[in-house]
Design a protein around this motif. Structure first.
Motif, PDB file in Angstrom:
ATOM      1  N   LEU A   1       1.097   6.755  -6.776  1.00  0.00           N
ATOM      2  CA  LEU A   1      -0.140   7.467  -7.103  1.00  0.00           C
ATOM      3  C   LEU A   1       0.037   8.965  -6.871  1.00  0.00           C
ATOM      4  CD1 LEU A   1      -3.172   7.201  -7.842  1.00  0.00           C
ATOM      5  CD2 LEU A   1      -3.640   6.864  -5.408  1.00  0.00           C
ATOM      6  N   ARG A   2       0.639   9.298  -5.747  1.00  0.00           N
ATOM      7  CA  ARG A   2       0.826  10.716  -5.416  1.00  0.00           C
ATOM      8  C   ARG A   2       1.758  11.384  -6.440  1.00  0.00           C
ATOM      9  NH1 ARG A   2      -2.045  13.803  -1.863  1.00  0.00           N
ATOM     10  NH2 ARG A   2      -3.077  11.793  -1.984  1.00  0.00           N
TER      11      ARG A   2
ATOM     12  N   GLN B   1      -0.233  11.954  -9.630  1.00  0.00           N
ATOM     13  CA  GLN B   1      -1.254  13.012  -9.523  1.00  0.00           C
ATOM     14  C   GLN B   1      -0.621  14.401  -9.520  1.00  0.00           C
ATOM     15  OE1 GLN B   1      -3.143  11.702  -5.900  1.00  0.00           O
ATOM     16  NE2 GLN B   1      -4.737  10.561  -6.988  1.00  0.00           N
TER      17      GLN B   1
ATOM     18  N   MET C   1      -2.882  -3.144  -4.278  1.00  0.00           N
ATOM     19  CA  MET C   1      -2.105  -2.845  -3.087  1.00  0.00           C
ATOM     20  C   MET C   1      -2.262  -3.826  -1.923  1.00  0.00           C
ATOM     21  SD  MET C   1      -2.213   1.328  -3.212  1.00  0.00           S
ATOM     22  CE  MET C   1      -3.995   1.531  -3.253  1.00  0.00           C
TER      23      MET C   1
ATOM     24  N   SER D   1      -6.063   1.202  -6.387  1.00  0.00           N
ATOM     25  CA  SER D   1      -6.219   2.654  -6.519  1.00  0.00           C
ATOM     26  C   SER D   1      -7.344   3.011  -7.466  1.00  0.00           C
ATOM     27  CB  SER D   1      -4.906   3.265  -7.019  1.00  0.00           C
ATOM     28  OG  SER D   1      -4.535   2.660  -8.249  1.00  0.00           O
TER      29      SER D   1
ATOM     30  N   ARG E   1       0.832  -1.196   0.000  1.00  0.00           N
ATOM     31  CA  ARG E   1       0.000   0.000   0.000  1.00  0.00           C
ATOM     32  C   ARG E   1       0.872   1.254   0.000  1.00  0.00           C
ATOM     33  NH1 ARG E   1      -4.994   1.115   4.168  1.00  0.00           N
ATOM     34  NH2 ARG E   1      -5.265  -1.130   3.836  1.00  0.00           N
ATOM     35  N   ALA E   2       1.937   1.230   0.804  1.00  0.00           N
ATOM     36  CA  ALA E   2       2.803   2.410   0.867  1.00  0.00           C
ATOM     37  C   ALA E   2       3.426   2.688  -0.498  1.00  0.00           C
ATOM     38  CB  ALA E   2       3.891   2.202   1.914  1.00  0.00           C
TER      39      ALA E   2
ATOM     40  N   LEU F   1       0.667   3.931  -3.037  1.00  0.00           N
ATOM     41  CA  LEU F   1       0.201   5.291  -2.772  1.00  0.00           C
ATOM     42  C   LEU F   1       1.284   6.322  -3.093  1.00  0.00           C
ATOM     43  CD1 LEU F   1      -1.936   4.854   0.472  1.00  0.00           C
ATOM     44  CD2 LEU F   1      -2.655   4.907  -1.922  1.00  0.00           C
TER      45      LEU F   1
ATOM     46  N   TYR G   1     -10.903   0.937  -3.209  1.00  0.00           N
ATOM     47  CA  TYR G   1      -9.777   1.443  -2.443  1.00  0.00           C
ATOM     48  C   TYR G   1      -9.885   1.009  -0.990  1.00  0.00           C
ATOM     49  CZ  TYR G   1      -6.505   4.959  -0.699  1.00  0.00           C
ATOM     50  OH  TYR G   1      -5.450   5.599  -0.111  1.00  0.00           O
ATOM     51  N   PRO G   2      -8.816   0.610  -0.325  1.00  0.00           N
ATOM     52  CA  PRO G   2      -7.418   0.584  -0.759  1.00  0.00           C
ATOM     53  C   PRO G   2      -6.953  -0.752  -1.347  1.00  0.00           C
ATOM     54  CG  PRO G   2      -7.485   0.170   1.571  1.00  0.00           C
ATOM     55  CD  PRO G   2      -8.924   0.291   1.106  1.00  0.00           C
TER      56      PRO G   2
ATOM     57  N   GLN H   1      -8.871  13.627  -4.473  1.00  0.00           N
ATOM     58  CA  GLN H   1      -7.660  12.801  -4.343  1.00  0.00           C
ATOM     59  C   GLN H   1      -7.170  12.757  -2.897  1.00  0.00           C
ATOM     60  OE1 GLN H   1      -5.175  14.786  -7.205  1.00  0.00           O
ATOM     61  NE2 GLN H   1      -5.717  13.388  -8.856  1.00  0.00           N
ATOM     62  N   ASN H   2      -7.471  13.807  -2.133  1.00  0.00           N
ATOM     63  CA  ASN H   2      -6.985  13.875  -0.752  1.00  0.00           C
ATOM     64  C   ASN H   2      -7.965  13.303   0.272  1.00  0.00           C
ATOM     65  OD1 ASN H   2      -4.471  14.947  -1.350  1.00  0.00           O
ATOM     66  ND2 ASN H   2      -5.284  17.017  -1.470  1.00  0.00           N
TER      67      ASN H   2
END
Lengths: 510, 510
Positions: free
Chosen positions: A236-237, A240, A252, A460, A229-230, A233, A456-457, B240-241
């Protein structure tokens, strides 16, 4: 040029010994690979369906041609047994063959034609034709737990290539030698098919720098990832926050609830307990769909289930885990559960006989305790599972409704359980990508009706799957062509080309 | 409860006068609406296809039943003329009818069945069945420029309801009276159809607070938005947040390049100039697909195009813009172009006769200048367009390749231009969602092969369209059912139900 070339090593998963050394790629190599992928995109996306399908099949043939070296290398690097890796090779080759068939059949093109209506009042309607086109070069992050089927030539690579997207793989550092063998096989298929080398590229190295640069390269149009997951994400960040954001398909984490319905429990609690542990401990529990959560209403058969599961866990041999880091994380997660004051340790597997062996762990708790601590719902990657005892259907329903998104949800049920199963189904549909009856989630068929995805999670992007033929859709987008003449239209949309393809005419299947 | 109820007013677009007052909803109302939508979701998503289709048609009938009050109200609030709004009403009702047909036909369910293979070696294959299910309650942000077809009962609302998702509309504050009439019509249809009130809700208020709260509510599962880039990106960031991120379908901005190919220009430059201005000035230029960029290679006919376009612009009457704020932003954007030292003002339209009239503006510049200043490629919402003169095909290609993502790209071409058009097509496909020949981008058909979408920043998700029947896919996700008994399976996937639906069996169309 990279002034300093870092090296990293292939590690024997069982012994921890380092062998073959690999030169890590650098940031400049990422840019060069993305430039080559971008340069190859036009030629590759314009390959005909037969040509592209044959290329996918050729990749499979080249992988088979590596022979037993591939299996032995993957065994050494992953600690997984021969039979599992031979099966995984078959799955990898079968997956490429399935996508070849999908490419040939052309459903993925999504052709739609709305013929012109020149006499429509008050205005004529133009001729409109739609097809899907590939997004562009795709970055694929191989998974550690499927060194063949979900790594260098795995599901993401096969789906992206089928869609017409060049692929840049960031090879998983847990199996560099396996990855190199497979990457070479793909390169041979690229060359034999007369395609530009940029259609497939393979970058390797430890750490996160390469992958971060890859996801941020402006020429990359989408990302496929299977892992933590870490990790998902973080990618993903990054995606974005690009000037032009791109989709990230990250698969994930999931604890894959298995719900033991009362009649099934009463009629075959002990058998369910044994079968559950077989699923739990398969591959040292290192499946995305490992059953990490078991839910049952207190009642007949639950004690028999627990006793049988406990016995099977106690008899389960310790197994080499994929990497020392995964082993350490597993031990840490198991220790946290064991020390939790509202969690009972029901059984542990046989003691380790090698430094990186994982031993199975089976825990139990109450619904109250589970609902009070979200950490109990987090995945412990490996052969660990938690049984949650519920007082009644209402409590079971609350627990399911409170659960995070999952890849799978399983019902163990007899015919008499059908009314309860039907009541639970709407809750499960909102939580999971796949719902099973009387099976175990660890078998994921590579086929057309498979969904390996979920809210999610778990992933994504719940709108997609990373296994099965629907996975191709992740790398496509629609384009509409209005009043283009036959000679300018893409061949698939000309009157002659479209006639060979599955299509909607005015919304109706032709 | 809202201690203080803020009020806002319906504004006459032409005069700026305030009339009817509306109570703004508060944050508590957002939470209540989302709770009601969530509560209605299960019942609504389980409606049968015929029932849901009839509900969509009933919405259309209720909108028609409002009668001329709707047209007059929309005229007053938007400044758009009667014929345009009557057409838009027809389009809105037609859109609902189209989605009703789509719902009945069942392609959107995406049914796939892989029958069990009990004798497969080494392991039997389970029965796998896949269908699409709705994501959950959808937040829809109405657009100011289509007070009917892309607002309260617009494309996003129709697509989400068709998918089985309850809708919470944040009404556009530029047309609150129009929105209230339409919302009442939808509520009547909900009631007449025996559906829970939470299936459709309408929140109104000025400012961003309501919309922000709506997108962040945990019960909202997706967002549809049509408006400015700043607005769309703000919602995207909020989504997204969230603890659980959700998809945002934001249709944001586009300059919709029109490429005048040499033979077409030489044979009919003047006619193209006049037709271009008709598209440019339609609806005061307030279309997402307004032709804000014209590209041509220097050569025969370009002077005739410019002269005809300049003449038509000079003769174009000033028109009321949708809101004073949009008018102010338009004037500011036009002033920036007029003052740009590398941009020539070719022509302006007739002077304003009312305070919020916009006057058309036509500018010209060179490819060098355009490539040197990214601001020249930004949308000026309204009847403003920039002609870019290119020296040759190479420069034209560079300019297109450097362009941002667009909703549309248009080729004006004669038969002799086909080779050049074919060379440009691959570039255009990577930039736009729809490619037109010899038309103008401002007409967007609501049909099956339409794509009203495109690469970022035209939209936030190039994989989708917000107009046409494919828009339903935005609000669906796949679920796979493994070995479920007939009585537990959803009706659409039972042997009897699936037989009536378009479906793939083992990947082949049945």
């Amino acid at each position: 040029m990279n002034a300093q070339i870092a090296q990293f090593h292939s590690i024997d998963a069982r012994t921890g010994e380092a062998s073959q050394a690999f030169d890590a790629h650098g940031i400049d190599d990422v840019a060069a690979a993305c430039a080559a992928a971008d340069a190859a995109f036009e030629a590759y996306r314009h390959t005909g369906r037969e040509e592209r399908a044959a290329f996918l099949e050729r990749i499979g043939a080249e992988i088979v041609a590596i022979g037993d070296t591939l299996i032995e290398t993957a065994m050494r690097e992953s600690g997984l047994p021969r039979a599992r890796l031979e099966g995984e090779r078959g799955r990898t080759v079968g997956q490429l063959k399935m996508f070849a068939d999908v490419v040939r059949r052309g459903e993925w093109l999504g052709v739609r034609i709305d013929p012109a209506l020149p006499d429509r009042q008050p205005l004529p309607r133009p001729d409109l034709r739609l097809r899907m086109i590939p997004l562009g070069p795709v970055a694929v992050f191989g998974a550690s737990n499927f060194p063949l089927a979900f790594s260098t030539a795995g599901g993401d690579t096969a789906a992206a290539l089928a869609a017409g997207c060049p692929v840049v793989v960031k090879g998983h550092p847990a199996h560099p030698a396996t990855g190199a063998l497979v990457a070479d096989a793909i390169r041979r298929a690229v060359e034999a098919s007369g395609l530009p080398a940029g259609v497939f590229q393979h970058l390797v190295g430890p750490g996160n720098e390469l992958g971060s640069a890859l996801v941020q390269d402006p020429r990359i149009a989408a990302v496929g990832f299977t892992g933590s997951r870490a990790g998902g994400l973080a990618l993903l960040r990054l995606a974005q926050n690009r000037p032009v954001p791109i989709p990230v398909y990250a698969e994930m984490s999931s604890v894959n609830p298995v719900v033991l319905l009362p009649h099934a429990l009463a009629s075959r609690g002990a058998a369910l307990g044994s079968a559950f542990v077989a699923s739990l401990t398969m591959g040292a529990g290192q499946f995305c769909t490992n059953p990490g959560l078991v839910l049952a209403i207190e009642g007949d058969g639950l004690d028999a289930f627990v006793a049988a599961a406990a016995g099977a866990v106690q008899e389960s041999a310790a197994s080499t885990m994929l990497t020392p880091a995964i082993h350490a994380a597993y031990d840490k997660g198991v220790a946290a559960l064991a020390q939790h004051d509202r969690v009972e340790t029901v059984a542990r597997g046989c003691a380790a006989t090698a430094p990186h062996d994982g031993t199975a762990a089976f825990f139990a708790t109450t619904a109250d305790a589970y609902l009070a601590d979200a950490a109990l719902g987090h995945e412990v990657f490996g052969a660990a599972s938690v049984l949650v005892r519920c007082r009644d259907e209402a409590e079971l329903g609350r627990l399911l409704a409170a659960a995070e998104g999952q890849l799978t949800a399983t019902l163990q049920m007899d015919a008499e359980d059908e009314p309860l199963a039907a009541r639970l189904l709407p809750i499960l549909e909102r939580k999971a990508g796949r719902i099973l009856a009387n099976g175990w989630p660890t078998g994921v068929e590579v086929t057309h009706a498979m969904v390996h995805g979920g809210p999610y999670p778990a992933t994504s992007d719940s709108r997609t799957t990373s296994v099965g033929s629907l996975a191709i859709d992740r790398f496509l987008r629609p384009v509409s062509y209005q009043n283009l003449s036959q000679s300018v239209l893409p061949a698939d949309l000309r009157d002659t080309g479209a006639a060979d393809l599955p299509r909607l005419i005015d919304g109706k299947r032709a």
